[in-house]
Design a protein around this motif. Structure first.
Motif, PDB file in Angstrom:
ATOM      1  N   VAL A 151      45.979  38.710  43.802  1.00 14.25           N
ATOM      2  CA  VAL A 151      45.526  39.836  42.984  1.00 14.25           C
ATOM      3  C   VAL A 151      44.044  40.081  43.220  1.00 14.25           C
ATOM      4  O   VAL A 151      43.240  39.148  43.246  1.00 14.25           O
ATOM      5  N   THR A 152      43.704  41.337  43.435  1.00  9.09           N
ATOM      6  CA  THR A 152      42.310  41.739  43.573  1.00  9.09           C
ATOM      7  C   THR A 152      42.036  42.874  42.603  1.00  9.09           C
ATOM      8  O   THR A 152      42.943  43.563  42.142  1.00  9.09           O
ATOM      9  N   SER A 164      40.033  45.419  43.409  1.00 12.21           N
ATOM     10  CA  SER A 164      39.520  46.551  44.175  1.00 12.21           C
ATOM     11  C   SER A 164      40.285  47.819  43.834  1.00 12.21           C
ATOM     12  O   SER A 164      41.510  47.809  43.730  1.00 12.21           O
ATOM     13  N   THR A 165      39.560  48.901  43.691  1.00  6.94           N
ATOM     14  CA  THR A 165      40.207  50.188  43.412  1.00  6.94           C
ATOM     15  C   THR A 165      40.566  50.924  44.696  1.00  6.94           C
ATOM     16  O   THR A 165      41.462  51.759  44.701  1.00  6.94           O
ATOM     17  N   ASP A 166      39.874  50.627  45.793  1.00  6.31           N
ATOM     18  CA  ASP A 166      40.155  51.264  47.076  1.00  6.31           C
ATOM     19  C   ASP A 166      41.112  50.352  47.850  1.00  6.31           C
ATOM     20  O   ASP A 166      40.698  49.341  48.418  1.00  6.31           O
ATOM     21  N   LEU A 167      42.379  50.700  47.826  1.00  5.28           N
ATOM     22  CA  LEU A 167      43.382  49.819  48.410  1.00  5.28           C
ATOM     23  C   LEU A 167      43.361  49.920  49.929  1.00  5.28           C
ATOM     24  O   LEU A 167      43.490  51.010  50.489  1.00  5.28           O
ATOM     25  N   PRO A 168      43.246  48.774  50.631  1.00  3.07           N
ATOM     26  CA  PRO A 168      43.298  48.801  52.098  1.00  3.07           C
ATOM     27  C   PRO A 168      44.748  48.807  52.586  1.00  3.07           C
ATOM     28  O   PRO A 168      45.681  48.602  51.823  1.00  3.07           O
ATOM     29  N   GLU A 173      51.939  46.780  33.266  1.00  5.70           N
ATOM     30  CA  GLU A 173      52.675  45.613  32.765  1.00  5.70           C
ATOM     31  C   GLU A 173      53.254  44.804  33.906  1.00  5.70           C
ATOM     32  O   GLU A 173      53.219  43.569  33.889  1.00  5.70           O
ATOM     33  N   LEU A 174      53.770  45.484  34.898  1.00 11.17           N
ATOM     34  CA  LEU A 174      54.317  44.796  36.061  1.00 11.17           C
ATOM     35  C   LEU A 174      53.229  44.016  36.788  1.00 11.17           C
ATOM     36  O   LEU A 174      53.424  42.849  37.152  1.00 11.17           O
ATOM     37  N   ARG A 175      52.111  44.649  36.997  1.00 12.02           N
ATOM     38  CA  ARG A 175      51.019  43.978  37.703  1.00 12.02           C
ATOM     39  C   ARG A 175      50.516  42.769  36.914  1.00 12.02           C
ATOM     40  O   ARG A 175      50.189  41.728  37.487  1.00 12.02           O
ATOM     41  N   THR A 176      50.468  42.896  35.611  1.00 10.37           N
ATOM     42  CA  THR A 176      50.027  41.771  34.771  1.00 10.37           C
ATOM     43  C   THR A 176      50.994  40.599  34.875  1.00 10.37           C
ATOM     44  O   THR A 176      50.583  39.437  34.976  1.00 10.37           O
ATOM     45  N   LEU A 229      50.191  46.048  43.770  1.00 11.82           N
ATOM     46  CA  LEU A 229      49.228  47.118  44.039  1.00 11.82           C
ATOM     47  C   LEU A 229      47.928  46.569  44.600  1.00 11.82           C
ATOM     48  O   LEU A 229      46.829  46.917  44.165  1.00 11.82           O
ATOM     49  N   ILE A 230      48.055  45.692  45.593  1.00 13.72           N
ATOM     50  CA  ILE A 230      46.861  45.099  46.203  1.00 13.72           C
ATOM     51  C   ILE A 230      46.525  45.748  47.543  1.00 13.72           C
ATOM     52  O   ILE A 230      45.436  45.569  48.068  1.00 13.72           O
ATOM     53  N   CYS A 231      47.485  46.462  48.120  1.00 21.83           N
ATOM     54  CA  CYS A 231      47.237  47.127  49.399  1.00 21.83           C
ATOM     55  C   CYS A 231      48.310  48.179  49.612  1.00 21.83           C
ATOM     56  O   CYS A 231      49.325  48.200  48.922  1.00 21.83           O
TER      57      CYS A 231
END
Length: 1018
Positions: free
Chosen positions: A475-476, A478-482, A462-465, A438-440
């Motif tokens: 991993v970033t 940022s909440t606004d995904l580019p 959990e997956l992202r962790t 979920l980085i972009c």
């Protein structure tokens, strides 16, 4: 069909950019709203005013005047780019501008388009050199792959940036391509690939990934293995891990070499034993040392323990040998217990005491000798080595990737999806990882991956962790995904190669299954036929190992072209079946009716059948080709002859043999396929190899064209034979090689199609070739890259091949999501991209019609690839029996003509009476039954069957029958109108005219009244 709909088809025909921009200030009258288009509507171009068109053409000229394609288009008859008329050529260049400058993101495209066009025209006037680069093909490809570059927002600057910002963006582009960027070795290095392997993750592979014992075993094999130096250690590690990727092998090698410890080791080798024997060790000791295993001992004490045991055995053997051979002086002597008991033996006792002292001395000497031998052997076997200790190995093992449960769950979506290229599976895994992190945003806005979306928020976190521990630099917070750009993919690829790639490559490869020699059983099962309204080709690929013992149902009305994957080429240029034990019993050499029944089944529904022919050319290096082209030319010449022979072989089933006769010459006897698709891996890239392939390709097409013309020369039904190409995306986007985009255009001579108003299907028929392009995930980015690299004409011949799971595509949910403005299934968007922008889509493998969950996919492809298709009895059922109906009609026509000739011409009723045994033929009911059905069937086929020609022998027969019947009817009517004698009246008149007798005799002189007193009127 409305004019707006016709224009839409024309736009798709020319392959214009998918994002189209408005060319007028206001929505003209008659425009049709269409949010799928970048222009925002479909516009009848005749509604444009002359002033608007003139301004647009002037601005486009200022921007594109140095473009070679512009010069060609502008020089066409009538100067379509300078005629003040908004024709399809001007329309196409407006779309190109829209694509170059990303106007799809405009809030009000209609009003913003002409403003931006004028602004860029002003930039072109001030910077003519820079604008040429700005609208070049290379910059378009770069901008698609670099949504952000040099801290600049590429898309935003192209959309509304100032002149200064455009110049800054061009400098960033120049810095990134000069010097050329380093190309990933995994994408360009032509390594030898086993062409007969599949790349797929099975259930047992996921179990192995959760517990990577295989990776651990590799490292354990190196524990306590001595190396003379680091160079020899590196060679040994490379040899042990030769099947692994270079990145993973380098990583493990560096870790192992860093943890090697200098240490003395001991090992008895044959060379050391030989030197010890020459130094004088005894035979017994040499024999014992020979039996010692040539094991490496890491400690001196463990080695001494083994050697001492060997020395003791040798000493015992020597003592035993001495005991069995006593001295002669001792023979026959009785034992004496004491000198006192026998004074005569005092001398003997003294002698025994001397012997005892001698034995003690001898024992001491033996011990000293053994110690000397031990020291000699230890010193001879001692060597300085580098070792990987148990402790160091465990520290390396701890770094071997462990696939956590959520990651396994994420990748399990790829279970049992078979890839013909390993790199395609790697890209698929990376695409899933970047979505899971979920980085972009991977795909276009407002689309989603349903597999990720189905996870709960807790599962997503959990997956992202879990992934963050494996991919820390990606991993970033940022909440606004580019939108994902090349930087994101490079980061994920680097960390993937270092962490997971090696583990996956241990389990993802398996040999293609053995050819089982089963007959292919295909069934259309009332699927209907390929509609004549088809606008986009669906190309289905059937791998040979999917053959089953039961019939398989396919929707041939959807897949208008299918290909059998299973043929290869040996080093002599002969066609062979992949993994077949007996080549004589394969589809190449066995032409029995049952073997080739699947071809007839597909053609029954209007689908064409190709043979995919793969070959790995790794052994033909560029250097070898440059030194001698003869070997490659010989193989390709033999291959050409074998392909022609394969496709020229006629089918031998009864229906195929009788078709020329039963169809009365409409169609020839069907042959063994409708084309070939060449899948050449690692083909040499030198200019010499390029020329050889071009010659082979053109000669093959010419010979197959002659073959088709000769086969169909006396038949109305013409069938073309295609020569297609199956190539990888990295080959297509490369700068050199046979299969680059530029060379493909030259090879297919796409320039000849530019000035002709042909549909996509007509273009494919004209060229008699299509390009099946093997895309890399993420597919949307790959499609964008191919789109930016090609022209509209080229895209009409390209069929992107996607390997994906199309199950559970719900069309109703898709419509509801679009209506509510919600995110929709990305698979629908990708399919829409294909059928709107390319000449077709290829699907590996072809999906069965009755496979659960695939109803949505089949329905979507069927309705969108053939948008004008209408349901009817012919389209749904009767079309599959086309040739049977034509045969019945022809036989009936011949019978009907014979009937008419016999009844109305050979035995006409006006001359002779019909013989009793055929008298029933003259009945009206018989005439209607025999004449009306074949004529009605002929009319029906002319209306509904696109393959039934009017100018044919059946048509001549039918017209002749109609003519004979009409003429006979006219003759019958004439006969009925003729005045015929009344036989009753004639008989009565004859009776009156005969003399009659009277009862009274008239007197002489009486007059006889001969007037007929009968009243004839009564």
């Amino acid at each position: 069909m409305t004019f707006a709909t016709s224009l839409r088809s024309l736009v798709l025909l020319l392959g214009f950019f998918l994002p189209l921009c408005a060319a007028a200030q206001n929505l003209p009258e008659g425009a049709t709203a269409n949010k799928d288009k970048c222009l925002g509507y479909e516009l009848p171009y005749k509604k444009y005013s002359r002033a608007q068109v003139n301004r647009i053409q002037a601005d486009l000229f200022q921007i594109y005047q140095e473009d070679p394609e512009w010069k060609v288009a502008a020089s066409q008859r009538g100067q379509p780019l300078n005629d003040s008329y908004m024709g399809p050529i001007t329309w196409s260049w407006m779309q190109r501008f829209c694509g170059h400058f990303t106007l799809a993101q405009a809030a009000d495209i209609v009003s913003e388009f002409p403003v931006r066009l004028t602004a860029i025209a002003g930039f072109a006037q001030q910077h003519p050199t820079e604008v040429t680069q700005l609208v070049s093909r290379e910059f378009a490809v770069w901008s698609v792959n670099h949504h952000t570059a040099c801290t600049l927002n590429t898309q935003d600057i192209l959309y509304r940036g100032s002149d200064a910002q455009l110049l800054q963006l061009l400098r960033c582009y120049q810095d990134s391509v000069n010097p050329p960027p380093t190309i990933e070795p995994s994408r360009t290095t032509a390594t030898k690939v086993d062409p007969h392997r599949l790349y797929v993750l099975r259930e047992e592979d996921f179990v192995a990934l959760e517990k990577p014992e295989a990776l651990v075993e590799w490292v354990k094999k190196l524990i306590d293995k001595p190396f003379a130096d680091e160079a020899s250690a590196a060679l040994a590690i490379n040899d042990l891990l030769k099947d692994q990727t270079e990145e993973w092998r380098n990583q493990i090698r560096e870790q192992i070499i860093a943890k090697l410890t200098p240490q003395n080791t001991y090992q008895l080798t044959d060379g050391i034993l030989e030197s010890l024997f020459k130094s004088g060790i005894g035979d017994a000791l040499f024999v014992e040392l020979k039996a010692v295993p040539q094991t490496v001992y890491t400690t001196e004490e463990s080695f001494k323990t083994v050697i001492r045991a060997a020395i003791e055995k040798a000493s015992a053997a020597e003592i035993s040998a001495t005991a069995t051979n006593p001295t002669p002086s001792g023979e026959g002597q009785a034992p004496v217990n004491s000198a006192v008991d026998n004074p005569a033996n005092i001398k003997s006792s003294a002698s025994q005491s001397s012997a005892s002292q001698s034995n003690t001395i001898q024992t001491n000497t033996s011990i000293q000798k053994n110690q000397a031998n031990l020291l000699l052997i230890v010193l001879a076997s001692k060597q300085q080595s580098l070792l990987l200790t148990e402790e160091s190995a465990q520290s390396i093992i701890s770094t071997i990737p462990h696939f956590p449960p959520r990651l396994i769950q994420l990748l399990r979506v790829l279970k049992d999806i078979e890839y013909p290229e390993g790199e395609l599976l790697h890209y698929a895994v990376q695409n899933k990882l970047i979505k899971g992190l979920l980085i972009c945003k991977v795909d276009k806005p407002n689309t989603l991956d349903i597999n990720i979306d189905r996870l709960s928020p807790t599962e997503k976190e959990e997956l992202r962790t879990e992934l963050a521990t494996i991919f820390p630099s990606s991993v970033t917070e940022s909440t606004d995904l580019p939108i994902c750009n090349e930087t994101h993919y490079q980061n994920i690829q680097r960390e993937y190669n270092q962490s997971l790639r090696g583990a996956i490559e241990q389990v993802y490869s398996e040999p293609m299954p053995e050819y089982n020699a089963l007959n292919i059983q295909w069934s259309g099962d009332a699927c209907g036929c390929v509609p004549k309204e088809i606008a986009t080709t669906a190309y289905g690929i059937y791998p040979y190992w999917h053959t089953k013992e039961t019939p398989q149902k396919f929707d041939f009305s959807t897949f208008s072209r299918v290909a059998y994957f299973g043929l290869s080429v040996n080093n002599n240029g002969h066609l062979v079946q992949i993994n077949a034990k007996n080549q004589a019993q394969t589809l190449v050499h066995s032409h029995t009716e049952s073997n080739k029944a699947f071809i007839s089944t597909a053609r029954r529904y209007g689908s064409k059948v190709d043979w995919i022919i793969e070959k790995d050319w790794s052994e033909y290096s560029n250097e070898a080709i440059d030194s001698s082209t003869a070997p490659l030319e010989a193989v390709l010449n033999n291959l050409k002859l074998n392909i022609v022979t394969l496709l020229a072989t006629p089918l031998t089933d009864v229906e195929s043999v009788l078709r020329p006769y039963l169809s009365l010459g409409i169609a020839a006897q069907p042959t063994n396929g409708d084309g070939v698709t060449l899948y050449f891996k690692n083909f040499p890239t030198s200019d010499a190899a390029k020329k050889i392939f071009e010659s082979f390709f053109n000669n093959l097409k010419q010979e197959l064209k002659v073959l088709a013309e000769k086969r169909d020369s006396f038949h109305q039904n013409k069938n073309r034979i295609y020569v297609n190409l199956l190539i990888k995306q990295d080959e297509f986007t490369a700068d050199e090689g046979v299969f680059t985009s530029i060379n493909i255009d030259q090879l297919l001579n796409t320039q000849q199609l530019v000035d002709r108003n042909l549909s996509q299907i007509e273009m494919q028929d004209e060229v008699q070739s299509v390009v099946v392009l093997m895309l890399e995930e993420p597919y949307y980015s790959a499609l964008d890259e191919i789109y930016a690299l090609t022209s509209g004409t080229s895209r009409s011949l390209i069929m992107p091949m996607m390997i994906a799971n199309y199950a559970d595509m719900n069309k109703r949910e898709q419509r509801d999501a679009m209506r509510k403005g919600m995110a929709s299934d990305e698979r629908f968007k990708k399919l829409a991209y294909i059928h709107e922008s390319f000449g077709g889509g290829a699907f590996w493998p072809i999906t069965t019609w009755d496979k659960p969950g695939y109803e949505g996919f089949n329905d979507y492809v069927a309705t969108h690839f053939a948008p004008g298709y209408s349901e009817s009895g012919w389209n749904e059922k009767l079309c599959a029996y086309r040739w049977q109906l034509i045969s019945i009609m022809n036989i009936w026509l011949i019978v009907a003509i014979i009937f008419v000739l016999i009844v109305f011409y050979i035995y006409p009723q006006k001359c002779k009476k019909l013989p009793p045994y055929i008298d029933w033929l003259s009945k009206p009911a018989t005439v209607v039954i025999l004449l009306l059905p074949p004529i009605a069937l002929w009319d029906y086929l002319l209306l509904v069957d696109k393959q039934f020609p009017f100018f044919s022998l059946p048509s001549l027969l039918c017209l002749s029958l109609i003519g004979l019947a009409v003429w006979a009817g006219i003759d019958s009517i004439k006969e009925l109108k003729k005045v015929k004698p009344n036989r009753n009246l004639l008989q009565y008149q004859k009776a009156i005219a005969s003399p009659t007798r009277t009862t009274a005799t008239p007197g002489k002189g009486d007059e006889i009244d001969d007037t007929d007193t009968s009243d004839t009127s009564k």
